[in-house]
Design a protein around this motif. Sequence first.
Motif, PDB file in Angstrom:
ATOM      1  N   MET A 329     112.709  29.270  21.101  1.00 45.95           N
ATOM      2  CA  MET A 329     111.757  28.626  20.196  1.00 45.95           C
ATOM      3  C   MET A 329     112.109  27.152  19.991  1.00 45.95           C
ATOM      4  N   ASN A 332     110.817  25.290  23.031  1.00 47.37           N
ATOM      5  CA  ASN A 332     109.364  25.104  23.002  1.00 47.37           C
ATOM      6  C   ASN A 332     108.933  24.034  22.002  1.00 47.37           C
ATOM      7  N   ALA A 333     109.517  24.089  20.796  1.00 45.86           N
ATOM      8  CA  ALA A 333     109.144  23.107  19.774  1.00 45.86           C
ATOM      9  C   ALA A 333     109.563  21.702  20.216  1.00 45.86           C
ATOM     10  N   THR A 335     109.902  20.621  23.270  1.00 46.06           N
ATOM     11  CA  THR A 335     109.059  20.176  24.378  1.00 46.06           C
ATOM     12  C   THR A 335     107.768  19.557  23.861  1.00 46.06           C
ATOM     13  N   GLN A 336     107.248  20.102  22.758  1.00 50.89           N
ATOM     14  CA  GLN A 336     106.038  19.521  22.180  1.00 50.89           C
ATOM     15  C   GLN A 336     106.281  18.094  21.684  1.00 50.89           C
ATOM     16  N   ALA A 339     106.720  15.754  24.703  1.00 48.32           N
ATOM     17  CA  ALA A 339     105.488  15.389  25.408  1.00 48.32           C
ATOM     18  C   ALA A 339     104.774  14.255  24.685  1.00 48.32           C
ATOM     19  N   LEU A 340     104.721  14.332  23.357  1.00 49.16           N
ATOM     20  CA  LEU A 340     104.084  13.269  22.576  1.00 49.16           C
ATOM     21  C   LEU A 340     104.834  11.947  22.717  1.00 49.16           C
TER      22      LEU A 340
END
Lengths: 453, 453
Positions: A329, A332-333, A335-336, A339-340
Amino acid sequence: MAEAARHDKTARQLRLLSDALDSGRLGPVKRLINTLSPAEIGNLLESLPPAKRKVVWGLVDPEDDGEVLVHVGEEVRESLIADMDEDELVAAATDLDIDDLADLVDDLPDKVIEEVLKSMDRENRERLERVLSYAEGTAGRLMNPDVVTVRADTTVDVVLRYLRLRGELPEHTDHLYVVNRRHRLIGWVALQDLVTHDPSTPINRLIDDNLTAIHVDEPAEDVARKFSDHDWISAPVVDDDNVLLGRITIDDVVDIIREQAEHQALSAAGLDEDEDLFSPVWRATRRRMLWLGINLATAFLAAGVVGQFEDTIHALTALAVLMPIVAGMGGNAGTQVLALMVRGLALGQVGASNVRALLWKEVRVALLNGLGLGLILALVVLLWFHDLGLALVITIALTCNLLFAAIAGVLIPVTLKRLGYDPALASSIFLTTVTDVMGFFTFLGLATLLLLR
Amino acid sequence: MAEAARHDKTARQLRLLSDALDSGRLGPVKRLINTLSPAEIGNLLESLPPAKRKVVWGLVDPEDDGEVLVHVGEEVRESLIADMDEDELVAAATDLDIDDLADLVDDLPDKVIEEVLKSMDRENRERLERVLSYAEGTAGRLMNPDVVTVRADTTVDVVLRYLRLRGELPEHTDHLYVVNRRHRLIGWVALQDLVTHDPSTPINRLIDDNLTAIHVDEPAEDVARKFSDHDWISAPVVDDDNVLLGRITIDDVVDIIREQAEHQALSAAGLDEDEDLFSPVWRATRRRMLWLGINLATAFLAAGVVGQFEDTIHALTALAVLMPIVAGMGGNAGTQVLALMVRGLALGQVGASNVRALLWKEVRVALLNGLGLGLILALVVLLWFHDLGLALVITIALTCNLLFAAIAGVLIPVTLKRLGYDPALASSIFLTTVTDVMGFFTFLGLATLLLLR
């Protein structure tokens, strides 16, 4: 729906071609290919496995060879060039514009380059040499030296007569450049203004001297940015003394924008934008193994952390079941956020002045997400293992790891960029190392402290 | 280096602005802003936290308001519109070209739209209504109905006189369209040809009727693809009867290409390309929680698999230490395949005709990587745990998981696309579910079979 329709159409074309190739009927294949533009042929070649690619490449009209080579990725280009003999290469290269030829030159054998240079007139040879004297990835390497210049002290009528005498203009000419005796750039005149003003109008009155010229050493990404910020079709390139050297046109800029985007998307997975979809297995393996090897090293680091807690896991095996959730988790968090940030850095929207504000925002988002998802996680763990302590520990660990992920997601790309590295390339490895190591450490560490006694 | 230099420059500008804002000296800020193009101002606004964004937005020249609104992402646009009163919005919208206005209309309050429509003359109102009658994301919505048409049975001289009478041409006019009495498109004439041919030349002789017109219902991505495949600056838009409706210009296409690229990069992390860097914490949390929630559900699936082997782990805790390596390496290898496939699908290079060839290539790459990295992994495990059986099991499990990753990496995006879904969006979730579940299952399963007795 639209997406699907487009896919269907391309797929249908590919299927037709593939069937024809399989059946050995090359006539229809040749006819199909000759309806395509060089860029489309390039795209088609990229989509074919090596054997079929070779057959299709042999069917392409030799006149298009050069343009097709310009339009494919580096790796595919090498495979196509390997299939051509010297004469074919010379013929292909000779047909090209200076800027396209400059693009290709690094991939051509020396002997071919020699022949091509010999076949050019002196003016073009000097132009090519000038373009090649600038570093790759700069405006100088992108420009075409073929420009139309006029003087300021003349009229529309005189210019139109000059253009009629001159004949065909370089592709995508939307402006004529106004220079002085020393070839220094004074301004430009739009073709549109020439055709909408009275023949007696002095050129002086039509000059737009408010133009921003591009410096010959400017990096290609900046050039691309300026084109899209100002909606340019073409722009002049000058040196330190404002002497006009050439011009860059939007079609080349579109290629840069596409390449940049592919670079950003592929380098996050440790791949190169020039990677051939059908690159030889051995080459693909070697390249990917490097990336996976680095990932393996960071995985050992994370495993080492887990190894410190073997006794804890032995006492409470539920920890082994749940620990991948906490680490994953976080990944995943993070990676968000990453990306921004990578997009923001590429657009020049993220810098020293707003990192703190971004960090503060992301930390708050992480806290809220940690509490929200932590609650769900706690409930599931409680139902599954009937252990309130374990549910509490995993919720705290998850929230902490989302915090680490937010901080790493903001700071890693910014730091890499500040150090001069490409944030799109290596950020994700560092990030998942942080979220794996910290995820395992907080979860197993807290469990050791609170659950074992 | 170049990257760093560019970053420094933008960062310096941002820092200057930020310092000026902090000190409350708004004069210099206003001067700085007024040197920027609307796109640059948009970029600047996107990079500012809400409070500063509000201050800077108030300083932008009202004449630029409309263009700036067109150039920012949906979310930032909403925040800027919320800061304007009705009169300001009407003034901003009235300044825009039809295609830009059409872009904005969905975000404007009904009252504002009414006022804008009232202020337009009938011709423009009808044009706007026509553009708005086409679906978003189609050529019809992108086109500008303002085109210059000529007849075939005339001469260069007559056309030039007409243009002088007409005055200013629409932006980026590089061609005049030749239509018949029913406004059906016959061909086009390049502005370049008008200025390089003798005034007595019949237009008939200059017509290029080899042009591909864009159908008004064509999806925007196809339009973008055609522009870059054919190096167009502009292209005519027609309906079923080949009646000329408008034209699309490259500057709008560049925006589409950028948006597509951002979509691809951000949707892999479950984000939207319109996401504001500084979107309100609560909104960002809600959106990300959805994505992380889906990931949590798949993580439970993987944890469930591990849960089946609690006894095995209890007997051999080294398995808990090593199992994240097997799962993680599968995820990394699969992500590489996925990145290549998503690009190939977006470019139309991947379809039914070559999936099998791609699969076969990726399976071989995975096997070679599995053996190579498996050897390294086996050595490290042997040195660490002095257990030959364990080293053997992890090598087999790694190789198997890389195979699963390759197969999933090829088939998942292709299947999603065939079903009409966006392969960039959901592929990575499915992929990591496969590599986690299969990674844990093969490793722990093999260990149970071979190591415990």
